[in-house]
Scaffold this motif. Sequence first.
Motif, mmCIF file in Angstrom:
data_model
loop_
_atom_site.group_PDB
_atom_site.id
_atom_site.type_symbol
_atom_site.label_atom_id
_atom_site.label_comp_id
_atom_site.label_asym_id
_atom_site.label_seq_id
_atom_site.Cartn_x
_atom_site.Cartn_y
_atom_site.Cartn_z
ATOM 1 N N GLY A 98 -42.879 -40.963 -5.750
ATOM 2 C CA GLY A 98 -43.468 -41.178 -4.430
ATOM 3 C C GLY A 98 -42.502 -41.058 -3.271
ATOM 4 O O GLY A 98 -42.792 -40.345 -2.302
ATOM 5 N N PRO A 99 -41.336 -41.733 -3.308
ATOM 6 C CA PRO A 99 -40.418 -41.615 -2.178
ATOM 7 C C PRO A 99 -39.943 -40.182 -1.933
ATOM 8 O O PRO A 99 -39.812 -39.753 -0.790
ATOM 9 C CB PRO A 99 -39.258 -42.539 -2.578
ATOM 10 C CG PRO A 99 -39.891 -43.562 -3.468
ATOM 11 C CD PRO A 99 -40.932 -42.788 -4.244
ATOM 12 N N TYR A 100 -39.701 -39.423 -2.998
ATOM 13 C CA TYR A 100 -39.293 -38.032 -2.834
ATOM 14 C C TYR A 100 -40.420 -37.216 -2.208
ATOM 15 O O TYR A 100 -40.208 -36.445 -1.267
ATOM 16 C CB TYR A 100 -38.881 -37.416 -4.174
ATOM 17 C CG TYR A 100 -38.501 -35.961 -4.041
ATOM 18 C CD1 TYR A 100 -37.240 -35.603 -3.587
ATOM 19 C CD2 TYR A 100 -39.415 -34.950 -4.328
ATOM 20 C CE1 TYR A 100 -36.894 -34.274 -3.438
ATOM 21 C CE2 TYR A 100 -39.074 -33.619 -4.180
ATOM 22 C CZ TYR A 100 -37.809 -33.282 -3.733
ATOM 23 O OH TYR A 100 -37.474 -31.956 -3.573
ATOM 24 N N LEU A 101 -41.629 -37.384 -2.715
ATOM 25 C CA LEU A 101 -42.764 -36.615 -2.205
ATOM 26 C C LEU A 101 -43.046 -36.953 -0.741
ATOM 27 O O LEU A 101 -43.379 -36.073 0.053
ATOM 28 C CB LEU A 101 -43.993 -36.844 -3.080
ATOM 29 C CG LEU A 101 -43.825 -36.392 -4.541
ATOM 30 C CD1 LEU A 101 -45.049 -36.776 -5.347
ATOM 31 C CD2 LEU A 101 -43.545 -34.900 -4.630
ATOM 32 N N ARG A 102 -42.895 -38.216 -0.366
ATOM 33 C CA ARG A 102 -43.056 -38.598 1.046
ATOM 34 C C ARG A 102 -41.977 -37.950 1.908
ATOM 35 O O ARG A 102 -42.243 -37.492 3.015
ATOM 36 C CB ARG A 102 -43.056 -40.125 1.193
ATOM 37 C CG ARG A 102 -44.408 -40.742 0.809
ATOM 38 C CD ARG A 102 -44.479 -42.228 1.132
ATOM 39 N NE ARG A 102 -43.660 -43.034 0.243
ATOM 40 C CZ ARG A 102 -44.009 -43.402 -0.984
ATOM 41 N NH1 ARG A 102 -45.178 -43.033 -1.477
ATOM 42 N NH2 ARG A 102 -43.204 -44.147 -1.721
ATOM 43 N N TRP A 103 -40.752 -37.888 1.393
ATOM 44 C CA TRP A 103 -39.655 -37.236 2.110
ATOM 45 C C TRP A 103 -39.982 -35.760 2.354
ATOM 46 O O TRP A 103 -39.782 -35.242 3.454
ATOM 47 C CB TRP A 103 -38.348 -37.394 1.330
ATOM 48 C CG TRP A 103 -37.229 -36.580 1.903
ATOM 49 C CD1 TRP A 103 -36.478 -36.873 3.004
ATOM 50 C CD2 TRP A 103 -36.747 -35.329 1.406
ATOM 51 N NE1 TRP A 103 -35.554 -35.876 3.221
ATOM 52 C CE2 TRP A 103 -35.710 -34.918 2.249
ATOM 53 C CE3 TRP A 103 -37.094 -34.522 0.326
ATOM 54 C CZ2 TRP A 103 -35.002 -33.727 2.043
ATOM 55 C CZ3 TRP A 103 -36.398 -33.339 0.133
ATOM 56 C CH2 TRP A 103 -35.366 -32.961 0.987
#
Length: 112
Positions: A98-103
């Motif tokens: 999730g954090p990577y995809l949001r980035w």
Amino acid sequence: MSTPGDATAVVVTTTDSDDEAERLARGLVEAGLAACVQIVGPVRSAFRWEGSVSVETEWQLVAKTAAGRVEELTAWIAAEHSYDVPEVIAVPVTGGHGPYLRWVTEETRRGD
């Protein structure tokens, strides 16, 4: 059910030189069309073009972008690429960290 990847896509293209691969990768990131572009290669590609089968050395680019930027990214590649008909294949991301995809989404939505 919505996941962070729903708004993310991976776009793949190839080119015939390391220099062009780097130029395209840098251009996509600088334009805000991709958060990250990985250059993979060299790879060998077999394909039919103008009636003949060829096997050539290429470099593959794997770009991560917001799903809403795929059309613009595709147009940019078509305009900037040295091939008459460059490969541009977009695949939706259905999940991931999730954090990577949001980035990825944040990096490619700047200026919207």
